[in-house]
Design a protein around this motif. Structure first.
Motif, mmCIF file in Angstrom:
data_model
loop_
_atom_site.group_PDB
_atom_site.id
_atom_site.type_symbol
_atom_site.label_atom_id
_atom_site.label_comp_id
_atom_site.label_asym_id
_atom_site.label_seq_id
_atom_site.Cartn_x
_atom_site.Cartn_y
_atom_site.Cartn_z
ATOM 1 N N ASP A 79 45.040 54.095 35.094
ATOM 2 C CA ASP A 79 44.989 55.127 36.166
ATOM 3 C C ASP A 79 43.616 55.469 36.590
ATOM 4 O OD1 ASP A 79 44.102 56.680 34.430
ATOM 5 O OD2 ASP A 79 46.097 58.008 33.928
ATOM 6 N N THR A 87 59.170 56.452 40.024
ATOM 7 C CA THR A 87 57.782 56.507 40.810
ATOM 8 C C THR A 87 58.186 55.571 42.045
ATOM 9 O OG1 THR A 87 58.743 53.764 39.900
ATOM 10 C CG2 THR A 87 58.105 56.060 38.078
ATOM 11 N N SER A 137 51.877 47.493 33.973
ATOM 12 C CA SER A 137 50.538 47.475 33.356
ATOM 13 C C SER A 137 49.378 47.811 34.774
ATOM 14 C CB SER A 137 49.956 46.510 32.248
ATOM 15 O OG SER A 137 49.918 45.224 32.945
ATOM 16 N N ASP A 163 48.640 55.785 20.759
ATOM 17 C CA ASP A 163 46.640 55.726 21.580
ATOM 18 C C ASP A 163 46.128 55.083 20.377
ATOM 19 O OD1 ASP A 163 47.562 57.319 23.475
ATOM 20 O OD2 ASP A 163 47.029 58.653 22.266
ATOM 21 N N ASP A 220 53.329 50.407 27.653
ATOM 22 C CA ASP A 220 54.467 51.304 26.651
ATOM 23 C C ASP A 220 54.930 51.015 25.386
ATOM 24 O OD1 ASP A 220 53.958 53.872 27.868
ATOM 25 O OD2 ASP A 220 55.415 53.715 29.189
ATOM 26 N N ARG A 240 43.357 55.853 31.807
ATOM 27 C CA ARG A 240 44.500 55.125 30.811
ATOM 28 C C ARG A 240 45.644 54.215 31.518
ATOM 29 N NH1 ARG A 240 46.330 57.922 26.061
ATOM 30 N NH2 ARG A 240 49.351 57.975 26.665
ATOM 31 N N TRP A 241 45.844 53.116 30.771
ATOM 32 C CA TRP A 241 46.979 52.560 31.294
ATOM 33 C C TRP A 241 47.511 53.132 31.271
ATOM 34 C CZ3 TRP A 241 45.778 47.311 33.171
ATOM 35 C CH2 TRP A 241 44.141 46.896 32.939
ATOM 36 N N HIS A 242 49.222 52.581 31.988
ATOM 37 C CA HIS A 242 50.565 52.819 31.761
ATOM 38 C C HIS A 242 51.840 52.103 32.584
ATOM 39 C CE1 HIS A 242 49.037 57.397 31.809
ATOM 40 N NE2 HIS A 242 48.583 57.387 32.502
ATOM 41 N N ARG A 285 59.952 56.665 33.385
ATOM 42 C CA ARG A 285 59.047 56.425 34.211
ATOM 43 C C ARG A 285 57.834 55.895 34.709
ATOM 44 N NH1 ARG A 285 56.555 56.454 27.944
ATOM 45 N NH2 ARG A 285 58.063 57.482 27.716
ATOM 46 N N ASN A 286 58.452 55.012 34.253
ATOM 47 C CA ASN A 286 57.000 53.541 34.789
ATOM 48 C C ASN A 286 58.031 52.820 35.994
ATOM 49 O OD1 ASN A 286 54.770 53.022 32.693
ATOM 50 N ND2 ASN A 286 56.477 52.740 31.782
ATOM 51 N N ASP A 334 47.481 50.726 42.188
ATOM 52 C CA ASP A 334 48.018 51.939 42.042
ATOM 53 C C ASP A 334 49.671 51.970 43.217
ATOM 54 O OD1 ASP A 334 49.540 54.325 41.343
ATOM 55 O OD2 ASP A 334 47.902 55.075 40.534
ATOM 56 N N ARG A 391 52.495 50.975 23.254
ATOM 57 C CA ARG A 391 51.963 51.676 22.391
ATOM 58 C C ARG A 391 53.201 51.987 21.725
ATOM 59 N NH1 ARG A 391 48.277 54.435 25.384
ATOM 60 N NH2 ARG A 391 47.653 54.424 27.259
#
Ligand SMILES: N[C@@H](CCC(=O)N[C@@H](CS)C(=O)NCC(=O)O)C(=O)O
Lengths: 342, 378
Positions: free
Chosen positions: A54, A318, A51, A79, A65, A58-60, A312-313, B332, A68
């Motif tokens: 960005d 990544t 978590s 969202d 997820d 917006r959280w990633h 993706r994460n 990040d 989400r």
């Protein structure tokens, strides 16, 4: 008395602010979430891959997820979820007090946490505790950390595991604890500690946050089991089911070969009864969860299957490059196994 | 008998110049061996310190790029200082937190309102300052609240406080502290000197309680414990809870500062005002308070600066203030480079420095103006 009048004047806006706050009740979480129009999800305040906000706020992440996906299943909109960062020490209180609907915060499922005041419906990520050390120490095994000072975070399983592990091996060690990962990493980097210990998955990101990632290594060994599970309040079985099946839907979709990319095509042309059941073309499986028939389709369509989310994460695309390992599907030698949707 | 000098005096050398740059240097920096030595030591220190800082912040800094790669020395092919590209990439998050992009004009308008209110209050000769006070202490806060969180009346979509973050939250928290603590503090200070024992003891109790508890405890109580004590269906917004805590905490400190000022005003002033036929309230408002507040301007500003910096403590109860947001932005992995941690904290330092320094300068300006008033009267 003019003085008192002034006093009253000042306190009115304060009271108005208090009264204007939204209200929240315990009990039927799904009904409350639907009434409110969005899900409230407790996450950690910045663990890469799990978590993290960005540049636009917006959280990633995997935990993000998951929330989400839950929102997608309920609202058909990934969202409609708010993320509230929780410290490791305050996270359980936040869940109990009703501040959050679900806690998805790289939280380890343990018996005492489970029985104290919450439930862990499903394991979303299998992890273990690891150690980050300076390469220059020339260490390759945890037992070489005898007499070392270890930085870790308060109120975590890490704190307890470390004590167990070193004590049973008769090794001496010193622990310095901090309230959040920033402080912990800062202390480790400044040389306050020889090692930084937490869940291995978090260490991948923490290592990259150091000034010179190449000077640090994550030891191969994991000294504990850290099954991460979302947390829900006790006494709401329907909500607990929904949270569990949100994860299972992502696993089952991956196993059935349904991906975010092909889900819309499959929905039109599939002949497989299994895929049809998952996508809500056959049967009324969403009803039992208090949702519509296409609940799992919504999850895959908006968020993806477990493999999509992992790649993706955390995956090779990544900077983290965490291997699937234990989190591969059971068909590939991992532990991720979803009960059938039928 | 008269004495008359018969020869001319030999011409004396001209007096040492005190004007001009050289003279200024001599009188201010090199007026004796001790002074000269101090000057030299400080100059040497600055010569040692400033160039590297300047090099880090400006010359060696990387100003653009779309990932941490750009700030790695091996990629840039030179020594790399601050990675401002990182701040640039994260700036929206640092300023607004997760406030929805489409609604960011609302915080922007709020920043405008703050600037307007501040200018109105700070510019001493501004027209209608009385109206300005009403704006700053009543209309402004209510308008801002409606603007930021959204109201049906204004036709604005609600934006939950959990989405607010960054500089926006730091400003909101400090402004609430400042706007609430000034009037509350004055009332408490007056209450503490009241002749009604009940009122007096109530105020003393309030002030001593809030001064006796650490701010961290207040915040934890407000955020973590309070929801457990409240009945299940009553919750207070999670940003409002620490806000109330901070406002009460700050007013206790403000009350003590103001009380110091009240004590500095000679008792005769109040008596004389009463003798002139003013009511007690008029005497307080027109004679005693203005003099008291004048004395404590430095104390008030000092408290406000402290408050501004303390607001960052709200991050420990999960409020995404500026510092918290900066740390989250740092997680990040795409932005990992050796100087990014230092860049993040340098940015924070510059922000806090800019705000606190302006407050301090303003206070100095006010003091000078008030001092001029004193001189004029003498
Ligand atoms: N899995 C462990 C540890 C969880 C934990 O708190 N990890 C830290 C270490 S990286 C973290 O998430 N910190 C992020 C933060 O403080 O915001 C537990 O459940 O107790």
């Amino acid at each position: 008395m003019p003085r008192n009048a002034r006093m009253r004047l000042v306190s009115i806006p304060l009271l108005a602010l208090l009264a204007a706050a939204p209200t929240l009740a315990q009990g039927d979480t799904l009904a409350q979430v639907k009434a409110r129009g969005h899900l409230v999800c407790g996450v950690s305040g910045g663990v890469a891959g799990f978590s993290m906000p960005d540049g636009q706020g917006r959280w990633h992440g995997l935990d993000v997820d998951f929330c989400r996906a839950l929102a997608a299943a309920i609202f058909d909109d990934p969202d409609k979820v708010r993320f509230i960062p929780q410290s490791s020490a305050a996270r359980f209180t936040a869940l109990q007090s009703g501040e959050i609907d679900v806690l998805a915060r790289n939280t380890t499922w343990t018996l005492s946490r489970d029985t104290a005041a919450m439930n862990f419906p499903v394991i979303t990520f299998f992890d273990g505790q690891g150690f980050l050390v300076r390469k220059s120490l020339g260490i390759s095994q945890v037992k070489q950390l005898d007499r070392a000072t270890i930085c870790l975070q308060q109120g975590t399983t890490t704190e307890l595991n470390t004590a167990d592990w070193f004590r049973t091996r008769g090794l001496s060690y010193q622990v310095v604890t901090f309230a959040n990962s920033e402080q912990t990493l800062g202390a480790y980097e400044s040389g306050r500690c020889d090692a930084y210990s937490t869940d291995k998955s978090s260490l991948y990101g923490e290592r990259l946050k150091t000034a010179h990632p190449d000077e640090h290594v994550i030891l191969e060994e994991a000294i504990s089991k850290e099954p991460f599970a979302p947390g829900v309040r006790q006494g709401d079985d329907a909500w607990r089911d929904l949270v569990a099946w949100t994860h299972y839907a992502m696993i089952d979709a991956e196993e059935a070969g349904i991906t975010q990319e092909n889900v819309d095509r499959l929905r039109g042309e599939t002949l497989s009864p299994e895929v049809k059941r998952i996508l809500g073309l056959e049967g009324k499986y969403g009803q039992g969860l208090g949702l519509t028939g296409d609940w799992a389709y919504r999850i895959v369509h908006h968020v993806g299957n477990y493999g999509d989310v992992f790649a993706r994460n955390l995956g090779d695309g990544t900077p983290l490059k965490i291997p699937r390992g234990l989190n591969a599907l059971w068909t590939n030698g991992g532990l991720q196994y979803g009960p059938p949707i039928r | 008998m008269t004495r008359v000098r018969e020869t001319l005096l030999p011409p004396a050398p001209p007096p040492r110049r005190t004007g001009g740059p050289a003279g200024w240097l001599r009188t201010n920096l090199f007026s004796g061996p001790g002074n000269t030595l101090t000057t030299l030591v400080i100059l040497a220190g600055l010569a040692l310190l400033l160039p590297p800082v300047f090099r880090f912040l400006v010359t060696d800094a990387v100003w653009s790029g779309n990932s941490g790669e750009a700030c790695r020395p091996e990629v840039a092919g030179r020594a790399v200082g601050a990675c401002w590209a990182f701040v640039g990439a994260k700036i929206n998050y640092l300023v607004y937190g997760s406030y929805p992009a489409a609604e960011r004009w609302r915080p922007n308008l709020f920043f405008g309102l703050v600037a307007l209110g501040t200018a109105w209050m700070l510019w001493l000769d501004a027209p209608r300052r009385g109206l300005g006070a009403v704006f700053v202490f009543l209309v402004g806060p209510l308008l801002s609240y409606g603007l930021l969180s959204g109201t049906a009346v204004l036709g604005l979509a609600p934006v939950a406080t959990s989405l607010w973050g960054g500089i926006l939250v730091t400003l909101v928290v400090s402004l609430v502290g400042i706007v609430a603590s000034l009037p509350l503090g004055i009332l408490l200070a007056l209450g503490r000197r009241s002749e009604l024992p009940v009122l007096r003891y109530a105020c003393i109790g309030f002030i001593e309680f809030w001064r006796g508890v650490p701010l961290i405890t207040v915040l934890f109580m407000a955020n973590v414990m309070l929801p457990l004590f409240l009945p299940g269906d009553l919750t207070v917004d999670r940003l409002v809870r620490p806000l109330v805590g901070i406002a009460l905490f700050a007013s206790a400190y403000m009350a003590e500062v103001v009380r110091g000022g009240l004590q500095a005003v000679p008792e005769g002033q109040g008596r004389a005002a009463l003798a002139l036929g003013l009511t007690r309230w008029q005497a307080m408002r027109l004679v005693v308070l203005p003099q008291a507040l004048k004395v404590v301007v430095p104390g008030i500003v000092n408290t406000l600066i402290g408050l501004f910096k303390d607001t960052t403590l709200v991050s420990i109860v999960g409020i995404a203030d500026f510092i918290r947001v900066l740390e989250a932005a740092r997680a990040d992995p795409r932005w990992s480079a050796p100087t990014i941690p230092a860049t993040a904290y340098a940015f924070a330092a510059l922000f806090y420095l800019a705000v606190c320094f302006s407050m301090a300068r303003y206070a100095a300006f006010i003091e000078r103006r008030l001092a001029a008033g004193e001189r004029g009267r003498a």
